[in-house]
Motif scaffolding. Sequence first.
Motif, PDB file in Angstrom:
ATOM      1  N   PHE A   1       0.829  -1.199   0.000  1.00  0.00           N
ATOM      2  CA  PHE A   1       0.000   0.000   0.000  1.00  0.00           C
ATOM      3  C   PHE A   1       0.865   1.252   0.000  1.00  0.00           C
ATOM      4  N   ASN A   2       0.471   2.225  -0.794  1.00  0.00           N
ATOM      5  CA  ASN A   2       1.203   3.489  -0.853  1.00  0.00           C
ATOM      6  C   ASN A   2       0.785   4.453   0.247  1.00  0.00           C
ATOM      7  N   SER A   3      -0.379   4.215   0.823  1.00  0.00           N
ATOM      8  CA  SER A   3      -0.885   5.094   1.877  1.00  0.00           C
ATOM      9  C   SER A   3      -1.940   4.342   2.667  1.00  0.00           C
ATOM     10  N   ASP A   4      -2.489   5.015   3.692  1.00  0.00           N
ATOM     11  CA  ASP A   4      -3.565   4.401   4.475  1.00  0.00           C
ATOM     12  C   ASP A   4      -4.835   4.215   3.659  1.00  0.00           C
ATOM     13  N   ILE A   5      -4.943   4.948   2.557  1.00  0.00           N
ATOM     14  CA  ILE A   5      -6.107   4.817   1.665  1.00  0.00           C
ATOM     15  C   ILE A   5      -5.588   4.414   0.285  1.00  0.00           C
TER      16      ILE A   5
ATOM     17  N   LEU B   1      -6.714   0.234  -4.778  1.00  0.00           N
ATOM     18  CA  LEU B   1      -6.211  -0.855  -5.615  1.00  0.00           C
ATOM     19  C   LEU B   1      -5.468  -1.888  -4.759  1.00  0.00           C
ATOM     20  N   GLY B   2      -4.676  -1.402  -3.807  1.00  0.00           N
ATOM     21  CA  GLY B   2      -3.985  -2.319  -2.900  1.00  0.00           C
ATOM     22  C   GLY B   2      -4.965  -3.121  -2.072  1.00  0.00           C
ATOM     23  N   PHE B   3      -6.043  -2.472  -1.653  1.00  0.00           N
ATOM     24  CA  PHE B   3      -7.083  -3.142  -0.888  1.00  0.00           C
ATOM     25  C   PHE B   3      -7.704  -4.275  -1.694  1.00  0.00           C
ATOM     26  N   LEU B   4      -7.975  -4.033  -2.971  1.00  0.00           N
ATOM     27  CA  LEU B   4      -8.549  -5.074  -3.831  1.00  0.00           C
ATOM     28  C   LEU B   4      -7.583  -6.236  -4.020  1.00  0.00           C
TER      29      LEU B   4
ATOM     30  N   ASP C   1      -0.456  -1.258   6.741  1.00  0.00           N
ATOM     31  CA  ASP C   1      -0.840  -2.662   6.534  1.00  0.00           C
ATOM     32  C   ASP C   1      -1.895  -3.072   7.551  1.00  0.00           C
ATOM     33  N   THR C   2      -1.664  -2.674   8.809  1.00  0.00           N
ATOM     34  CA  THR C   2      -2.599  -3.030   9.879  1.00  0.00           C
ATOM     35  C   THR C   2      -3.969  -2.403   9.641  1.00  0.00           C
ATOM     36  N   LYS C   3      -3.981  -1.131   9.279  1.00  0.00           N
ATOM     37  CA  LYS C   3      -5.244  -0.431   9.087  1.00  0.00           C
ATOM     38  C   LYS C   3      -6.055  -1.021   7.932  1.00  0.00           C
ATOM     39  N   ILE C   4      -5.409  -1.229   6.802  1.00  0.00           N
ATOM     40  CA  ILE C   4      -6.130  -1.731   5.628  1.00  0.00           C
ATOM     41  C   ILE C   4      -6.542  -3.194   5.822  1.00  0.00           C
ATOM     42  N   SER C   5      -5.674  -3.987   6.454  1.00  0.00           N
ATOM     43  CA  SER C   5      -6.014  -5.394   6.711  1.00  0.00           C
ATOM     44  C   SER C   5      -7.192  -5.510   7.663  1.00  0.00           C
TER      45      SER C   5
END
Length: 361
Positions: free
Chosen positions: A61-65, A68-71, A92-96
Motif C-alpha cells: 500500500f502506498n498510503s492508508d487509503i 487498488l492495494g485493498f482489492l 498494513d494493519t489499518k487496511i487489513s
Amino acid sequence: MQILFLNSIGKNKWGGGEKWMLMAAKGLEEKGHTVIVGCAKNSIIGKNAKAKNLITENVSFNSDIDFLGFLRLKRVIKKYNISHIICGQNKDTKISSIAALGNKNIKVIARHGLQVISKKLKYKIFFKNLIDGIITNSKTIKEEYETYNWFPEDFIKVIYNGVEIPEIEKIEPIDIHKLLSLPEKTKTILSAGRLAKQKGYDTLIKTANLAKKQNKNWHFVVIGKGKLEKKLKREVTKLELSEYITFLGFQKNVLSFMKETDIFVLPSLYEGMPNAVLEAMSIGKCCITSNVNGNKELISNGKDGILVEPNRPKELFLEIDKIFSDADLKNKIEKNAHLKISTNFTIDRMVKLTEEYLLSL
C-alpha cells in the motif's frame, strides 16, 4: 493455518522487522502451515523471500487509503483462504483490519519492533477495536502500551527475536587489519546498522575523537548504509578521524567482520531488539550498547555485555577502555553472551512461540 505476512516497506528498504518476518515465515512454513509474503513488486523483502522459496504476492500500500492495494489484498485472502494476517507497517494493519471486517475467521495481528503508536484517538480506533493482537519483541513496548488502558489481558505478546546460532569455527574471517592497512596492534571496534539518527553514530564519532585525543590504538569500523552517510563522513573529515573510523557501507557477510573485531558497539538512542547485537553475542563478542529498550532486556550489565547511557561519548569511551584493559572481564562477557543467545534467543524458540500465539487466537 494460512498466514499472510504483509509488509509495505519501501522497495529498497530492509531492516530488523523484515528479517524477523522472513525468519518467522520460513519457520512456520517448515512446520506445515501455508505461508505467503505480501510486499511490493521487486522489493528487497520480496527478493529475499523468494530466495527462501517462500510464496510471494504483489500486495502493498502506498498510503492508508489505497483502493487498488485493498482489492489486491482481498484477492489474496480469497485465493489462499487466509486465516491470519501479520502486518509490518501501520498502513498494513489499518487496511487489513478493514479487509477482515465481518470475517471472524481472519485474525489481524500487528508486529511492532519499535513503539509505533501513541495515545491518540486515530490509533485507538484501529488497534483497540479492529485487530486481534500485537506481537512485539520488547517488554518495554508492551508495558508502555498497557498504560493506554486500551487492550485486554494477553492482547500484547512479547516474542523475542531469534537468531541463527552459527558454528563459529565455520565462519570465514575477514582480516580487517589487512583490509584497512591497520597496524597489527590496533584494537578494532565494530558497529553495524542503518546510518540513521536512531543508531547514535554521532556518539560513535565523538568517541573516536576522544580516542584520537588520548592517542589510543583503536579503529572503529561501521557497516551499513542510510541517509546520514554523507553527513557522518563529512564529520569524520572535519575532525580528521580517517585513521580512527572507517565506513564500509553495506556488507553481506557481517559475521565475518564480527569474528575478527575485538568488540561490538551499538550506541543507539532507542531500540527494539537489535539483530546486530544478537548476532554479535551469538558468536561470543563482547557488546557495549546503550541502556535503552530492548538492549537492557538483552544484556545483563557487566555479566554478558556492557550498558552505557545513550548520547554519552565519554562514558562509552571509558567502557571501551575498561574492556581493553581487563582481559578476564572481556573473556567472561564473551562466554556468557554466547551462552545466553544460544539458550534463549534461537529461531526455533521464536517460531514455536509465534505458532502458539497464533493458534491461541
